[in-house]
Design a protein around this motif. Structure first.
Motif, PDB file in Angstrom:
ATOM      1  N   ASP A   1       0.717  -1.197  -0.023  1.00 37.34           N
ATOM      2  CA  ASP A   1      -0.104   0.039   0.303  1.00 37.34           C
ATOM      3  C   ASP A   1       0.905   1.344  -0.010  1.00 37.34           C
ATOM      4  O   ASP A   1       1.411   1.720   0.940  1.00 37.34           O
ATOM      5  N   THR A   2       0.935   2.051  -1.243  1.00 39.69           N
ATOM      6  CA  THR A   2       1.945   3.075  -1.147  1.00 39.69           C
ATOM      7  C   THR A   2       0.974   4.470  -1.363  1.00 39.69           C
ATOM      8  O   THR A   2       1.739   5.512  -1.754  1.00 39.69           O
ATOM      9  N   THR A   3      -0.149   4.510  -0.747  1.00 43.81           N
ATOM     10  CA  THR A   3      -0.960   5.615  -0.656  1.00 43.81           C
ATOM     11  C   THR A   3      -0.155   6.722  -0.129  1.00 43.81           C
ATOM     12  O   THR A   3      -0.079   7.754  -0.690  1.00 43.81           O
TER      13      THR A   3
ATOM     14  N   VAL B   1      -1.625  11.465   6.461  1.00 44.56           N
ATOM     15  CA  VAL B   1      -2.619  11.175   5.375  1.00 44.56           C
ATOM     16  C   VAL B   1      -3.770  10.216   5.555  1.00 44.56           C
ATOM     17  O   VAL B   1      -3.475   9.080   6.238  1.00 44.56           O
ATOM     18  N   ARG B   2      -4.761  10.373   5.133  1.00 47.84           N
ATOM     19  CA  ARG B   2      -6.088   9.422   5.410  1.00 47.84           C
ATOM     20  C   ARG B   2      -6.798   9.270   4.132  1.00 47.84           C
ATOM     21  O   ARG B   2      -7.324  10.342   3.538  1.00 47.84           O
ATOM     22  N   ARG B   3      -6.834   8.055   3.620  1.00 52.23           N
ATOM     23  CA  ARG B   3      -7.470   7.583   2.295  1.00 52.23           C
ATOM     24  C   ARG B   3      -8.708   7.380   2.685  1.00 52.23           C
ATOM     25  O   ARG B   3      -9.165   6.363   3.690  1.00 52.23           O
ATOM     26  N   GLU B   4      -9.719   7.645   1.826  1.00 50.19           N
ATOM     27  CA  GLU B   4     -11.170   7.246   1.865  1.00 50.19           C
ATOM     28  C   GLU B   4     -11.485   6.908   0.262  1.00 50.19           C
ATOM     29  O   GLU B   4     -12.044   7.793  -0.446  1.00 50.19           O
ATOM     30  N   GLY B   5     -11.255   5.523   0.100  1.00 47.70           N
ATOM     31  CA  GLY B   5     -11.449   5.146  -1.344  1.00 47.70           C
ATOM     32  C   GLY B   5     -10.493   5.639  -2.361  1.00 47.70           C
ATOM     33  O   GLY B   5      -9.211   5.982  -2.341  1.00 47.70           O
ATOM     34  N   ALA B   6     -11.095   6.636  -3.379  1.00 41.77           N
ATOM     35  CA  ALA B   6     -10.313   7.380  -4.334  1.00 41.77           C
ATOM     36  C   ALA B   6      -9.990   8.770  -4.040  1.00 41.77           C
ATOM     37  O   ALA B   6      -9.714   9.512  -4.633  1.00 41.77           O
ATOM     38  N   ARG B   7     -10.220   9.054  -2.644  1.00 42.07           N
ATOM     39  CA  ARG B   7     -10.206  10.307  -1.925  1.00 42.07           C
ATOM     40  C   ARG B   7      -9.096  10.234  -0.824  1.00 42.07           C
ATOM     41  O   ARG B   7      -9.263   9.093  -0.308  1.00 42.07           O
TER      42      ARG B   7
ATOM     43  N   ALA C   1      12.167  34.550   9.234  1.00 39.72           N
ATOM     44  CA  ALA C   1      12.114  32.805   9.270  1.00 39.72           C
ATOM     45  C   ALA C   1      10.614  32.729   8.781  1.00 39.72           C
ATOM     46  O   ALA C   1       9.936  33.484   8.758  1.00 39.72           O
ATOM     47  N   PRO C   2      10.519  31.296   8.375  1.00 40.74           N
ATOM     48  CA  PRO C   2       9.327  30.838   7.663  1.00 40.74           C
ATOM     49  C   PRO C   2       8.256  30.941   8.870  1.00 40.74           C
ATOM     50  O   PRO C   2       8.422  30.713  10.096  1.00 40.74           O
ATOM     51  N   GLY C   3       7.236  31.584   8.281  1.00 34.06           N
ATOM     52  CA  GLY C   3       5.773  31.302   9.115  1.00 34.06           C
ATOM     53  C   GLY C   3       4.885  30.184   8.776  1.00 34.06           C
ATOM     54  O   GLY C   3       5.231  29.383   7.845  1.00 34.06           O
ATOM     55  N   GLY C   4       3.787  29.841   9.879  1.00 35.33           N
ATOM     56  CA  GLY C   4       3.335  28.518   9.466  1.00 35.33           C
ATOM     57  C   GLY C   4       1.836  28.869   9.374  1.00 35.33           C
ATOM     58  O   GLY C   4       1.235  29.775  10.113  1.00 35.33           O
ATOM     59  N   SER C   5       1.229  27.817   8.687  1.00 34.00           N
ATOM     60  CA  SER C   5      -0.209  27.928   8.509  1.00 34.00           C
ATOM     61  C   SER C   5      -0.940  26.336   8.299  1.00 34.00           C
ATOM     62  O   SER C   5      -0.254  25.653   7.476  1.00 34.00           O
ATOM     63  N   ALA C   6      -1.833  25.936   9.457  1.00 34.39           N
ATOM     64  CA  ALA C   6      -2.259  24.660   9.233  1.00 34.39           C
ATOM     65  C   ALA C   6      -3.259  24.355   8.120  1.00 34.39           C
ATOM     66  O   ALA C   6      -4.133  25.225   8.220  1.00 34.39           O
ATOM     67  N   ARG C   7      -2.975  23.604   7.418  1.00 39.75           N
ATOM     68  CA  ARG C   7      -3.791  23.403   6.142  1.00 39.75           C
ATOM     69  C   ARG C   7      -4.281  22.030   6.049  1.00 39.75           C
ATOM     70  O   ARG C   7      -4.053  20.852   6.540  1.00 39.75           O
ATOM     71  N   GLU C   8      -5.494  21.841   5.416  1.00 43.99           N
ATOM     72  CA  GLU C   8      -5.975  20.529   4.957  1.00 43.99           C
ATOM     73  C   GLU C   8      -6.092  20.406   3.588  1.00 43.99           C
ATOM     74  O   GLU C   8      -6.991  21.358   2.611  1.00 43.99           O
ATOM     75  N   LEU C   9      -5.486  19.575   2.890  1.00 41.40           N
ATOM     76  CA  LEU C   9      -5.847  19.179   1.323  1.00 41.40           C
ATOM     77  C   LEU C   9      -6.404  18.081   1.119  1.00 41.40           C
ATOM     78  O   LEU C   9      -6.372  17.016   1.756  1.00 41.40           O
ATOM     79  N   GLU C  10      -7.284  18.290  -0.093  1.00 42.47           N
ATOM     80  CA  GLU C  10      -7.975  17.147  -0.461  1.00 42.47           C
ATOM     81  C   GLU C  10      -7.627  16.707  -1.725  1.00 42.47           C
ATOM     82  O   GLU C  10      -7.323  17.482  -2.669  1.00 42.47           O
ATOM     83  N   LEU C  11      -7.413  15.373  -1.972  1.00 42.72           N
ATOM     84  CA  LEU C  11      -6.771  14.927  -3.214  1.00 42.72           C
ATOM     85  C   LEU C  11      -7.678  13.824  -3.619  1.00 42.72           C
ATOM     86  O   LEU C  11      -8.527  13.060  -2.950  1.00 42.72           O
TER      87      LEU C  11
END
Length: 372
Positions: free
Chosen positions: A28-30, A64-70, A87-97
Motif C-alpha cells: 500500500d503506497t498511498t 494522510v487519510r485515504r477514503e477510497g479514491a479520495r 524565518a518561515p511562518g506557518g499555517s495549518a492546512r487541509e488538502l483534499e486529493l
C-alpha cells in the motif's frame, strides 16, 4: 499419531501459503504517493499569488487519510515574505486529493485552512499588493488601490518613528494586512469580531528573545476609516513599535510596559498633552480615584468596561513618559530590554535604581500633579 502427522504436514503448507500471499499482495503506497503528489503540486506558489514576494513555499505533510479514491492530508504550510520575514511562518492546512479511476496519479483538488485554524488572507479572495519604502501592504478582496497606497504611506512614516524610539536592531520594515471587513479581520485572527470593533489595528506575532517570523499589523478597515490623519499615524506607529520590540518582549515583560512603550513611541515628537492623550484617567484622578498600582494584565482585557480599558492604556503611556522624562529615554529602552530577560524588580533596580513600590509612588505623584 494421525492428528500429529496432519499438523506436521500442514505447517509447511500454511507457511508457504502465507509467504506466497505476502509476496503477491502489492504494498500500500498511498501515503508515499500522496506525499509525492503534494510535493509536486506545491513546488511553486499558486499563480494567483504571484504578486506577493513568497519564498520557501512548502507543505510539510503531517498525516494522510485515504477514503477510497479520495485522500485528506493535514499539512503545515511554510513560507516567508522575501525581504520581510526573518524565518518561515506557518499555517495549518487541509488538502483534499483525488485519484482517477484505474489507479491514475493523485491530484490536489482543494487547499483550505485545517479545521479550527485561521485562514490566510488569500483564502478570503484576491489579494492586492502595494510596496512602500519600509512596508508591504497586502489588501484583501474589495480594498481599493487608493486606500492601500494611503496605508503604505502611513506605514512608511511609522517605521522611522518606531526606530527613533527603539534604537536597537530590528528589521526596519513591516507587513500590513488590510482585510475586506471587520468580520474578515476577525477570521484572520481567529477571534470574535466584537473583540476588535472600534479598534484601528492589532499586531500579531510570537513574543520571545528570538526571530518573529510572522509579525503582521492587521488593519480593522472599519475602525481605521473612522480615524483622522493623526489618529491613523498614532495607531500605526504604536503597532509598528510592537513589531520593532518583539524580539525583546517576553513573558516577563509587564503588559503595561509593552503597551505603554508603544504609545510613548507613537506620541513621541508630537504636541499631544497628557490631558489630550489621557482624558479618561484625568477624569478619574480629579475625582480622587488615583490608581492603586500600575495596570496589570487583566486591565487590558477587551470586552469589559471601555473606560477602565482606556485608563489602563493611558496610565501605561504616562508611566513610560514619566520614566523617559525622569530617567531618560535611554533608560526606558534599557528597562524594556532588561524586563524581557529577567525578573521585573531586578530590571527596575538595574535600569532605574528603584523598585516597584518606588516607581508606583512616583507615577501616582506625577498623575496628581498633572491632573490637579
Amino acid at each position: 499419531m494421525l492428528p500429529g502427522r496432519r499438523l506436521v504436514r500442514a505447517l509447511p503448507l500454511l507457511l508457504c501459503v502465507l509467504l506466497v500471499g505476502c509476496a503477491a499482495r502489492p504494498a500500500d503506497t498511498t501515503g508515499r504517493d500522496v506525499r509525492r503528489a503534494v510535493a509536486d503540486w506545491s513546488r511553486v506558489p499558486p499563480e494567483a499569488l504571484s504578486a506577493i514576494p513568497l519564498d520557501g513555499w512548502t507543505y510539510e505533510v503531517a498525516s494522510v487519510r485515504r477514503e477510497g479514491a479520495r485522500a485528506l492530508v493535514r499539512a503545515e504550510l511554510r513560507y516567508r515574505l522575501a525581504g520581510y520575514d526573518t524565518a518561515p511562518g506557518g499555517s495549518a492546512r487541509e488538502l483534499e486529493l483525488e485519484r482517477a479511476a484505474g489507479g491514475g496519479p493523485w491530484q490536489v483538488r482543494a487547499d483550505r485552512p485545517a479545521p479550527g485554524a485561521p485562514p490566510q488572507l488569500w483564502d478570503q479572495g484576491p489579494v492586492s499588493v502595494v510596496r512602500g519604502t519600509h512596508s508591504l501592504v497586502l489588501g484583501g478582496a474589495g480594498q481599493s488601490p487608493e486606500v492601500l497606497a494611503g496605508i503604505a504611506a502611513e506605514a512608511d512614516r511609522a517605521v522611522p518613528a518606531a526606530s527613533a524610539a527603539w534604537p536597537r536592531p530590528w528589521a526596519g520594515r513591516v507587513v500590513v494586512l488590510v482585510p475586506g471587513s471587520l468580520e474578515r479581520m476577525a477570521q484572520l485572527l481567529g477571534r470574535p469580531a466584537d473583540e476588535y470593533r472600534g479598534m484601528g489595528a492589532v499586531t500579531t506575532g510570537r513574543v520571545g528573545a528570538g526571530p518573529a517570523p510572522a509579525d503582521r499589523v492587521v488593519i480593522n478597515p472599519e475602525g481605521y476609516a473612522e480615524l483622522g490623519g493623526t489618529g491613523r499615524q498614532v495607531i500605526l506607529t504604536h503597532e509598528v513599535t510592537h513589531v520593532a520590540t518583539r524580539a525583546a518582549t517576553s513573558a516577563t515583560t509587564p503588559l503595561w510596559l509593552s503597551e505603554g512603550f508603544a504609545d510613548w513611541a507613537a506620541y513621541r515628537g508630537t504636541s499631544t498633552t497628557a490631558e489630550q492623550g489621557a482624558p479618561a484617567l484625568a477624569l478619574a484622578v480629579r475625582r480622587g480615584e488615583v490608581p492603586a498600582g500600575l495596570p496589570d494584565a487583566a486591565d487590558f482585557a477587551f470586552g469589559g468596561d471601555p473606560e477602565a480599558l482606556a485608563r489602563a492604556y493611558e496610565g501605561a503611556w504616562l508611566a513610560c513618559r514619566l520614566i523617559a522624562d525622569r530617567w531618560g529615554e535611554a533608560a526606558l529602552v534599557d528597562l524594556y530590554g532588561k524586563a524581557g530577560r529577567g525578573p521585573w524588580p531586578t530590571a527596575l533596580r538595574e535600569a532605574l535604581g528603584t523598585d516597584p513600590a518606588g516607581l508606583t509612588k512616583e507615577w501616582q505623584e506625577a498623575l496628581r500633579k498633572e491632573f490637579r
